[in-house]
Enzyme design. Structure first.
Site, PDB file in Angstrom:
ATOM      1  N   PRO A  17      -7.428 -15.679  -3.637  1.00 15.72           N
ATOM      2  CA  PRO A  17      -8.658 -15.109  -4.186  1.00 15.72           C
ATOM      3  C   PRO A  17      -8.549 -13.629  -4.533  1.00 15.72           C
ATOM      4  O   PRO A  17      -7.983 -12.841  -3.779  1.00 15.72           O
ATOM      5  CB  PRO A  17      -9.689 -15.332  -3.072  1.00 15.72           C
ATOM      6  N   ASN A  18      -9.121 -13.306  -5.670  1.00 13.46           N
ATOM      7  CA  ASN A  18      -9.264 -11.942  -6.200  1.00 13.46           C
ATOM      8  C   ASN A  18      -7.974 -11.351  -6.758  1.00 13.46           C
ATOM      9  O   ASN A  18      -7.995 -10.264  -7.330  1.00 13.46           O
ATOM     10  CB  ASN A  18      -9.884 -10.992  -5.152  1.00 13.46           C
ATOM     11  N   ARG A  25      -8.877  -3.129 -10.735  1.00 14.54           N
ATOM     12  CA  ARG A  25      -9.614  -2.335  -9.751  1.00 14.54           C
ATOM     13  C   ARG A  25      -8.666  -1.962  -8.620  1.00 14.54           C
ATOM     14  O   ARG A  25      -7.604  -2.559  -8.468  1.00 14.54           O
ATOM     15  CB  ARG A  25     -10.787  -3.139  -9.171  1.00 14.54           C
ATOM     16  N   TYR A  30      -3.419  -1.632  -4.772  1.00 12.58           N
ATOM     17  CA  TYR A  30      -2.663  -2.777  -5.301  1.00 12.58           C
ATOM     18  C   TYR A  30      -1.817  -2.452  -6.540  1.00 12.58           C
ATOM     19  O   TYR A  30      -1.136  -3.340  -7.060  1.00 12.58           O
ATOM     20  CB  TYR A  30      -3.636  -3.924  -5.618  1.00 12.58           C
ATOM     21  N   ASN A  81       0.852 -15.398  -1.608  1.00 10.22           N
ATOM     22  CA  ASN A  81      -0.058 -14.315  -1.251  1.00 10.22           C
ATOM     23  C   ASN A  81      -1.439 -14.967  -1.204  1.00 10.22           C
ATOM     24  O   ASN A  81      -2.068 -15.172  -2.243  1.00 10.22           O
ATOM     25  CB  ASN A  81      -0.020 -13.186  -2.281  1.00 10.22           C
ATOM     26  N   ALA A  84      -7.332 -12.836   1.041  1.00 10.40           N
ATOM     27  CA  ALA A  84      -8.133 -12.779   2.274  1.00 10.40           C
ATOM     28  C   ALA A  84      -8.106 -14.096   3.053  1.00 10.40           C
ATOM     29  O   ALA A  84      -8.357 -14.096   4.266  1.00 10.40           O
ATOM     30  CB  ALA A  84      -9.565 -12.389   1.930  1.00 10.40           C
ATOM     31  N   GLU A 105       5.497 -15.670   3.204  1.00  9.86           N
ATOM     32  CA  GLU A 105       4.188 -15.011   3.085  1.00  9.86           C
ATOM     33  C   GLU A 105       4.391 -13.611   2.488  1.00  9.86           C
ATOM     34  O   GLU A 105       5.332 -12.907   2.854  1.00  9.86           O
ATOM     35  CB  GLU A 105       3.558 -14.892   4.477  1.00  9.86           C
ATOM     36  N   HIS A 107       2.390  -9.925   0.990  1.00  6.74           N
ATOM     37  CA  HIS A 107       1.230  -9.068   0.727  1.00  6.74           C
ATOM     38  C   HIS A 107       1.689  -7.844  -0.037  1.00  6.74           C
ATOM     39  O   HIS A 107       2.733  -7.255   0.285  1.00  6.74           O
ATOM     40  CB  HIS A 107       0.545  -8.650   2.024  1.00  6.74           C
ATOM     41  N   ARG A 114      -3.900  -1.104   7.538  1.00  8.76           N
ATOM     42  CA  ARG A 114      -5.283  -1.284   7.084  1.00  8.76           C
ATOM     43  C   ARG A 114      -6.171  -1.773   8.245  1.00  8.76           C
ATOM     44  O   ARG A 114      -5.798  -1.652   9.398  1.00  8.76           O
ATOM     45  CB  ARG A 114      -5.284  -2.226   5.879  1.00  8.76           C
TER      46      ARG A 114
HETATM   47  O1  CA2 Z   1      -2.079  -6.863   0.175  1.00 11.13           O
HETATM   48  C1  CA2 Z   1      -2.273  -8.011  -0.230  1.00 11.13           C
HETATM   49  O2  CA2 Z   1      -1.581  -8.556  -1.096  1.00 11.13           O
HETATM   50  C2  CA2 Z   1      -3.492  -8.799   0.298  1.00 11.13           C
HETATM   51  O3  CA2 Z   1      -3.098 -10.162   0.452  1.00 11.13           O
HETATM   52  C3  CA2 Z   1      -4.560  -8.683  -0.766  1.00 11.13           C
HETATM   53  C4  CA2 Z   1      -5.905  -9.288  -0.360  1.00 11.13           C
HETATM   54  C5  CA2 Z   1      -6.320  -8.794   1.011  1.00 11.13           C
HETATM   55  O4  CA2 Z   1      -7.508  -9.457   1.424  1.00 11.13           O
HETATM   56  C6  CA2 Z   1      -5.244  -8.991   2.052  1.00 11.13           C
HETATM   57  O5  CA2 Z   1      -5.694  -8.475   3.285  1.00 11.13           O
HETATM   58  C7  CA2 Z   1      -3.973  -8.288   1.636  1.00 11.13           C
HETATM   59  C8  CA2 Z   1      -6.973  -8.914  -1.383  1.00 11.13           C
HETATM   60  C9  CA2 Z   1      -6.660  -9.289  -2.788  1.00 11.13           C
HETATM   61  C10 CA2 Z   1      -7.621  -8.594  -3.686  1.00 11.13           C
HETATM   62  O6  CA2 Z   1      -6.918  -8.157  -4.810  1.00 11.13           O
HETATM   63  C11 CA2 Z   1      -7.536  -7.265  -5.625  1.00 11.13           C
HETATM   64  C12 CA2 Z   1      -6.726  -6.667  -6.573  1.00 11.13           C
HETATM   65  C13 CA2 Z   1      -7.252  -5.725  -7.413  1.00 11.13           C
HETATM   66  C14 CA2 Z   1      -8.588  -5.399  -7.341  1.00 11.13           C
HETATM   67  C15 CA2 Z   1      -9.388  -6.012  -6.406  1.00 11.13           C
HETATM   68  C16 CA2 Z   1      -8.875  -6.957  -5.553  1.00 11.13           C
END
Ligand code: CA2
Length: 152
Positions: A17-18, A25, A30, A81, A84, A105, A107, A114
């Protein structure tokens, strides 16, 4: 079949997700690359390593589970990946265990720098290893590790 004509092993690269928001963003966390950039990076690295990749992203837990179940037949390994869902989903953990494919896995951010809720992962228990904190370069590192695992 000779080595020259052997079919490249297909590795599934799953994004949760996301992650379709990459590059749009929060670049301070990221980076500036989009999901399309990441998927292109994966294809290029896989070709260099003699692997093939199939990329899939979904914001929906059930769709990710369906794809993991298909991987049992279709893929030699899984790079995931889970976003969340990493920190919440027993269902994804169970699907990965049932797939019986080597799983890495991944990230983008260093989750250990964090919030505390990002320090626990349900995915780690069913993974060969974890890559985190190297930005989108982590996808190339994961495929390198997967190539080594699959060559054994
Ligand atoms: O660091 C990572 O790759 C995470 O898996 C990313 C997740 C986060 O919940 C994990 O704790 C760590 C969030 C992905 C959201 O990705 C976005 C990318 C750009 C803008 C907004 C969200």
């Amino acid at each position: 079949m000779s080595d020259a004509t052997a079919k490249a092993l297909p590795v599934l690269v799953l994004n949760g997700p996301n992650l379709n928001m990459l590059g749009k963003r929060q670049p301070e966390i990221y980076g500036r690359e989009t999901l399309a950039d990441v998927e292109a990076l994966c294809h290029a690295e896989a070709t260099r390593l003699g692997l093939a990749v199939e990329c899939f992203q979904s914001n929906h837990e059930g769709a990710l589970i369906d794809r993991i179940q298909a991987a049992r037949e279709a893929n030699s390994g899984i790079v995931i990946n889970a976003g969340a869902y990493t920190h919440t989903s027993v269902a994804l953990m169970d699907a990965l265990a049932a797939a019986e494919r080597p799983t890495i896995e991944l990230h983008i951010s260093n989750v250990f720098k964090r919030e505390a809720f990002r320090h626990h992962s349900y995915i780690s228990a069913v993974s060969v290893g974890v890559i985190c904190g190297f930005g989108t370069h982590g996808y190339a590192l994961a495929l390198q590790a997967m190539a080594r695992i699959l060559s054994r």
